[in-house]
Design a protein around this motif. Structure first.
Motif, short mmCIF file in Angstrom:
data_model
loop_
_atom_site.label_atom_id
_atom_site.label_comp_id
_atom_site.label_asym_id
_atom_site.label_seq_id
_atom_site.Cartn_x
_atom_site.Cartn_y
_atom_site.Cartn_z
N SER A 137 0.84 -1.21 0.00
CA SER A 137 0.00 0.00 0.00
C SER A 137 0.87 1.25 0.00
N PRO A 138 0.52 2.25 -0.81
CA PRO A 138 1.29 3.50 -0.82
C PRO A 138 1.15 4.26 0.49
N ILE A 139 2.19 4.98 0.87
CA ILE A 139 2.16 5.80 2.08
C ILE A 139 1.43 7.10 1.77
N ARG A 140 0.39 7.39 2.53
CA ARG A 140 -0.43 8.58 2.29
C ARG A 140 -0.11 9.72 3.25
N ARG A 141 0.26 9.38 4.49
CA ARG A 141 0.48 10.41 5.50
C ARG A 141 1.83 10.21 6.20
N LEU A 142 2.51 11.31 6.45
CA LEU A 142 3.71 11.31 7.26
C LEU A 142 3.40 11.99 8.59
N TYR A 143 4.11 11.58 9.64
CA TYR A 143 3.97 12.19 10.95
C TYR A 143 5.36 12.67 11.39
N ALA A 144 5.47 13.96 11.64
CA ALA A 144 6.75 14.55 12.05
C ALA A 144 6.64 14.97 13.51
N VAL A 145 7.51 14.42 14.35
CA VAL A 145 7.47 14.66 15.79
C VAL A 145 8.65 15.52 16.20
N GLY A 146 8.42 16.57 16.99
CA GLY A 146 9.51 17.42 17.44
C GLY A 146 9.10 18.29 18.62
N ASP A 147 10.11 18.90 19.25
CA ASP A 147 9.84 19.72 20.44
C ASP A 147 10.06 21.21 20.20
N ASN A 148 10.43 21.58 18.97
CA ASN A 148 10.73 22.98 18.68
C ASN A 148 9.75 23.53 17.65
N PRO A 149 8.83 24.40 18.07
CA PRO A 149 7.85 24.94 17.11
C PRO A 149 8.49 25.67 15.94
N MET A 150 9.63 26.36 16.18
CA MET A 150 10.25 27.19 15.15
C MET A 150 11.01 26.39 14.09
N SER A 151 11.38 25.15 14.38
CA SER A 151 12.09 24.35 13.38
C SER A 151 11.34 23.07 13.05
N ASP A 152 11.09 22.22 14.07
CA ASP A 152 10.43 20.94 13.83
C ASP A 152 9.02 21.11 13.29
N ILE A 153 8.22 21.90 13.99
CA ILE A 153 6.81 22.07 13.60
C ILE A 153 6.71 22.94 12.35
N TYR A 154 7.47 24.03 12.32
CA TYR A 154 7.48 24.91 11.14
C TYR A 154 7.84 24.10 9.89
N GLY A 155 8.90 23.28 9.99
CA GLY A 155 9.33 22.50 8.83
C GLY A 155 8.30 21.49 8.39
N ALA A 156 7.68 20.80 9.35
CA ALA A 156 6.66 19.80 9.01
C ALA A 156 5.46 20.46 8.34
N ASN A 157 5.03 21.58 8.88
CA ASN A 157 3.88 22.29 8.29
C ASN A 157 4.22 22.88 6.93
N LEU A 158 5.45 23.34 6.78
CA LEU A 158 5.89 23.86 5.48
C LEU A 158 5.88 22.74 4.44
N TYR A 159 6.32 21.55 4.86
CA TYR A 159 6.31 20.41 3.93
C TYR A 159 4.87 20.00 3.61
N ASN A 160 4.00 20.08 4.60
CA ASN A 160 2.59 19.79 4.35
C ASN A 160 2.03 20.75 3.31
N THR A 161 2.42 22.03 3.41
CA THR A 161 2.00 23.03 2.42
C THR A 161 2.53 22.65 1.04
N TYR A 162 3.78 22.21 1.00
CA TYR A 162 4.39 21.79 -0.27
C TYR A 162 3.62 20.61 -0.87
N LEU A 163 3.28 19.61 -0.05
CA LEU A 163 2.57 18.43 -0.53
C LEU A 163 1.20 18.80 -1.10
N LYS A 164 0.49 19.66 -0.36
CA LYS A 164 -0.83 20.09 -0.83
C LYS A 164 -0.71 20.82 -2.17
N SER A 165 0.31 21.66 -2.25
CA SER A 165 0.52 22.42 -3.48
C SER A 165 0.89 21.52 -4.64
N ALA A 166 1.73 20.50 -4.35
CA ALA A 166 2.14 19.56 -5.40
C ALA A 166 0.94 18.79 -5.95
#
Length: 325
Positions: A194-223
């Motif tokens: 089965s193809p992977i549909r969702r990724l989960y990014a875990v981190g403790d730093n909103p400015m890098s871990d969370i920002y990066g994961a959400n930025l990538y989510n934006t990229y995926l949606k845009s793609a």
């Protein structure tokens, strides 16, 4: 047990920049930068120290290191074709001077050029953290601070912006694309159909871990929008310079991944406090953005999809979301 190919360091995605692996690259940083470059696939590497020894007249800030006699002309030294910035160096004045010399001379710091070349040689930078916490009470300079110095020196001298071929490390989209690439490799090894549909990014730093994961989510949606609507341009965030190079990932990532969920844990940099607003966006709206120059700050990107106590809770949450619990 975690295998080496499952571990991503800030410079790991450089393995995919094969268009530079045969070029002569200047490497800067500390530690075994030459060995690291070779392990990533780069065949011809020059260190700052080797460049300094070849051209002893370049490093003039420290008077005790200036040559006492005029050295003979340098011969046989290779032309540098690109620069890799692994991390903050020890002698900043030496690295700042010599890297600038290489960019201004088009890789021939012993030559005299009539005009400053622009665009300059490709620059690949790893790790953009402006500050980091050590044992001291106040944050320490990170590689992002060194990059800030280099960018401002280059602009002050030339009047032009320093451009990066790639910025690698969180929150760069390149790093999350490489993580997706490795995850898909692991899935193939496990025999998943089965193809992977969702990724989960875990981190403790909103400015890098969370920002990066959400930025990538934006990229995926845009793609996915691009696939659905031909000719629609990517969003400004997703179309930042570091994501324009396909890095040979198009042939390895078939865009089956649809989203990247960000999970913020409370066991590190971030501490959940009942006295602060529940939305991290409200907490960070007035915060000075310490991110890199090429990442425009969007407060909504530091708001995690989920906030949990620790990594175990994050894993259990992902299992539940995927109906694996």
């Amino acid at each position: 047990q975690v295998s080496p190919e499952q571990v991503i360091l800030s410079h790991s995605p450089l393995r995919l920049f094969s268009q530079f692996h045969q070029k002569c690259m200047l490497v800067a940083g500390q530690g075994p930068v030459e060995e690291n470059a070779h392990n990533l696939g780069f065949k011809h590497v020059v260190t700052i120290e080797a460049l300094r020894k070849a051209y002893p007249l370049l490093d003039m800030v420290d008077q005790s290191r200036r040559p006492k006699e005029l050295p003979p002309p340098t011969t046989g030294f290779p032309t540098i074709e690109g620069v890799i910035l692994f991390g903050e160096p020890v002698r900043w004045e030496t690295s700042l001077q010599l890297i600038t010399d290489v960019l201004l001379s088009n890789g021939n710091p012993g030559a005299e050029l009539q005009d400053i070349p622009y665009p300059h040689l490709p620059v690949l930078a790893c790790n953009m953290d402006l500050l980091w916490m050590a044992e001291a009470k106040m944050p320490r300079f990170g590689h992002g601070t060194f990059l800030l110095c280099l960018e401002n020196i280059y602009k002050k001298v030339t009047g032009r912006e320093l451009k990066y071929e790639a910025l690698i490390g969180k929150p760069s989209t390149v790093t999350y694309r490489y993580a997706e690439y490795l995850i898909k490799q692991q899935a193939e090894k496990q025999g998943w159909k089965s193809p992977i549909r969702r990724l989960y990014a875990v981190g403790d730093n909103p400015m890098s871990d969370i920002y990066g994961a959400n930025l990538y989510n934006t990229y995926l949606k845009s793609a996915h929008q691009n696939q659905a609507q031909a000719g629609v341009k990517r969003s400004p965030q997703a179309a930042s310079p570091q994501t324009e190079d396909d890095l040979h990932l198009r042939k390895d990532c078939n865009n089956s991944v649809e989203s990247c969920e960000s999970i913020l844990v409370c066991t590190g940099v971030y501490r959940h406090n009942a006295d602060v607003p529940s939305k991290t966006e409200e907490c960070t709206a007035e915060t000075v953005f310490h991110g890199h120059r090429d990442f425009c700050f969007d407060p909504s990107l530091v708001e995690a999809s989920y906030i949990v106590q620790d990594v175990n809770d994050a894993v259990q949450l992902a299992f539940k979301k995927e109906d694996w619990s």
